[in-house]
Design a protein around this motif. Structure first.
Motif, mmCIF file in Angstrom:
data_model
loop_
_atom_site.group_PDB
_atom_site.id
_atom_site.type_symbol
_atom_site.label_atom_id
_atom_site.label_comp_id
_atom_site.label_asym_id
_atom_site.label_seq_id
_atom_site.Cartn_x
_atom_site.Cartn_y
_atom_site.Cartn_z
ATOM 1 N N ARG A 128 39.872 38.258 40.704
ATOM 2 C CA ARG A 128 40.176 39.926 41.395
ATOM 3 C C ARG A 128 39.269 40.453 42.235
ATOM 4 O O ARG A 128 39.737 40.462 43.204
ATOM 5 N N PRO A 129 38.015 39.952 42.181
ATOM 6 C CA PRO A 129 36.992 40.643 42.715
ATOM 7 C C PRO A 129 36.506 39.447 43.894
ATOM 8 O O PRO A 129 37.161 38.259 44.245
ATOM 9 N N SER A 130 36.162 39.974 44.655
ATOM 10 C CA SER A 130 36.347 39.008 46.212
ATOM 11 C C SER A 130 36.191 37.178 46.035
ATOM 12 O O SER A 130 36.448 36.851 46.400
ATOM 13 N N ASP A 160 42.800 43.969 38.210
ATOM 14 C CA ASP A 160 41.288 44.788 38.790
ATOM 15 C C ASP A 160 42.096 46.007 38.643
ATOM 16 O O ASP A 160 42.575 46.787 39.652
ATOM 17 N N GLY A 163 40.037 50.432 42.038
ATOM 18 C CA GLY A 163 40.545 50.590 43.177
ATOM 19 C C GLY A 163 41.592 49.636 43.779
ATOM 20 O O GLY A 163 42.384 48.837 42.539
ATOM 21 N N GLN A 164 42.016 49.692 45.249
ATOM 22 C CA GLN A 164 43.064 48.593 45.503
ATOM 23 C C GLN A 164 42.677 47.438 45.866
ATOM 24 O O GLN A 164 42.867 46.703 47.195
ATOM 25 N N GLY A 165 41.252 47.357 45.847
ATOM 26 C CA GLY A 165 40.438 46.453 46.397
ATOM 27 C C GLY A 165 41.288 44.520 46.549
ATOM 28 O O GLY A 165 41.555 43.990 47.241
ATOM 29 N N GLN A 166 41.607 44.429 45.141
ATOM 30 C CA GLN A 166 42.490 43.456 44.740
ATOM 31 C C GLN A 166 43.302 43.268 45.270
ATOM 32 O O GLN A 166 43.821 42.388 46.093
ATOM 33 N N GLN A 167 44.362 44.167 45.757
ATOM 34 C CA GLN A 167 45.445 43.763 46.104
ATOM 35 C C GLN A 167 45.426 43.877 47.658
ATOM 36 O O GLN A 167 46.140 42.918 48.287
ATOM 37 N N GLN A 168 45.090 44.397 48.398
ATOM 38 C CA GLN A 168 44.602 43.941 49.325
ATOM 39 C C GLN A 168 44.282 42.636 50.062
ATOM 40 O O GLN A 168 44.453 42.480 51.276
ATOM 41 N N ARG A 169 43.127 42.495 49.145
ATOM 42 C CA ARG A 169 42.297 40.836 50.057
ATOM 43 C C ARG A 169 43.563 40.236 49.316
ATOM 44 O O ARG A 169 43.626 39.268 49.795
ATOM 45 N N GLN A 172 46.435 40.403 52.160
ATOM 46 C CA GLN A 172 45.563 39.812 53.682
ATOM 47 C C GLN A 172 46.213 38.028 53.523
ATOM 48 O O GLN A 172 46.168 37.718 54.019
#
Length: 253
Positions: A128-130, A160, A163-169, A172
């Motif tokens: 989930r997180p970076s 997660d 926000g959308q950070g997980q899906q964006q990462r 990529q």
């Protein structure tokens, strides 16, 4: 740094690998021992090439010959054992002690990623997180290096909701894998608890902590931040099976 200092550094690394190889050899972890012998020998050969002193050269040649003979003996032993064993009865367990080092994804997984692997499935609820996505990315890099015929990877993880950070990462990561001819499929599960990696050549690897087996370094400029060979680990257990010995759904070919 002068040439002498560089050579001394290479020799120190070689000794570290070879010491670890002997330890693994004594513990009958022969596959891992072979890998460490090979890495240590490669470094020791570099030292030999850069050494001018004839007495030291003789000593290095003797050590290289000794370790190389043992590495070849183990390689043949491992090959014979793999030819004879029944996959349905195979079980290997690796115990990773708290704060120990030397446990890389390459040492754990590379021997199972060969030309017979075309699909890989990863179940890990916390990608989930970076930092955890970076761990998954490191595993993907190993697949790209070691699995010439891998065409599909599937990740099943928890979502997660912040926000959308997980899906964006992960998107990529998928785009980058696509450039190497690998399609990444991501599924989200709210009930997933297991941490398991399945290869469609039959091997199944369960890790107590999943891919998140490494401790954070003190800062981004600490030893071990870049080289995970030097990163301290959390305590965990790695269990290795063949699919014939576990009740799990096969990865579709």
């Amino acid at each position: 740094m002068g040439d002498a200092a560089k050579l001394a550094g290479v020799e120190t690394s070689a000794k570290s690998f070879l010491k670890r190889a002997v330890e693994l050899d004594s513990s009958r972890r022969f596959d891992e021992a072979v890998t460490c012998y090979q890495e240590g020998l490669q470094l020791l050969l570099e030292v030999l090439k850069g050494t001018q002193d004839d007495a030291k050269k003789k000593k290095y040649r003797e050590k290289i010959s000794e370790y190389m003979a043992r590495a070849e003996e183990l390689k043949q032993h491992v090959k014979e054992e793999k030819r004879r064993y029944n996959p349905g009865k195979y079980h290997e367990q690796i115990r990773i002690e708290a704060n120990s080092t030397g446990h890389t994804y390459e040492k754990l997984f590379s021997r199972f990623i060969d030309k017979s692997v075309s699909e890989i499935e990863v179940e890990d609820p916390y990608i989930r997180p970076s930092p955890q996505v970076y761990n998954f990315l490191r595993f993907c890099e190993l697949v790209v290096k070691r699995g010439p015929n891998v065409k599909k990877m599937k990740l099943i993880t928890g979502a997660d909701n912040e926000g959308q950070g997980q899906q964006q990462r992960l998107h990529q990561v998928g785009q980058s894998l696509h450039q190497h001819g690998i399609h990444l499929e991501v599924d989200f599960s709210s009930t997933l608890h297991d941490r398991e990696i399945r290869f469609n050549n039959g091997w199944v690897i369960k890790i107590g902590r999943g891919l998140d087996m490494y401790k954070a370094t003190e800062n981004k400029f600490s030893i071990g931040f870049c080289d995970f060979e030097l990163r301290h680990c959390h305590e965990t257990t790695v269990d290795i099976f063949h699919r014939k010995n576990v009740k799990s759904e096969p990865v579709e070919s």
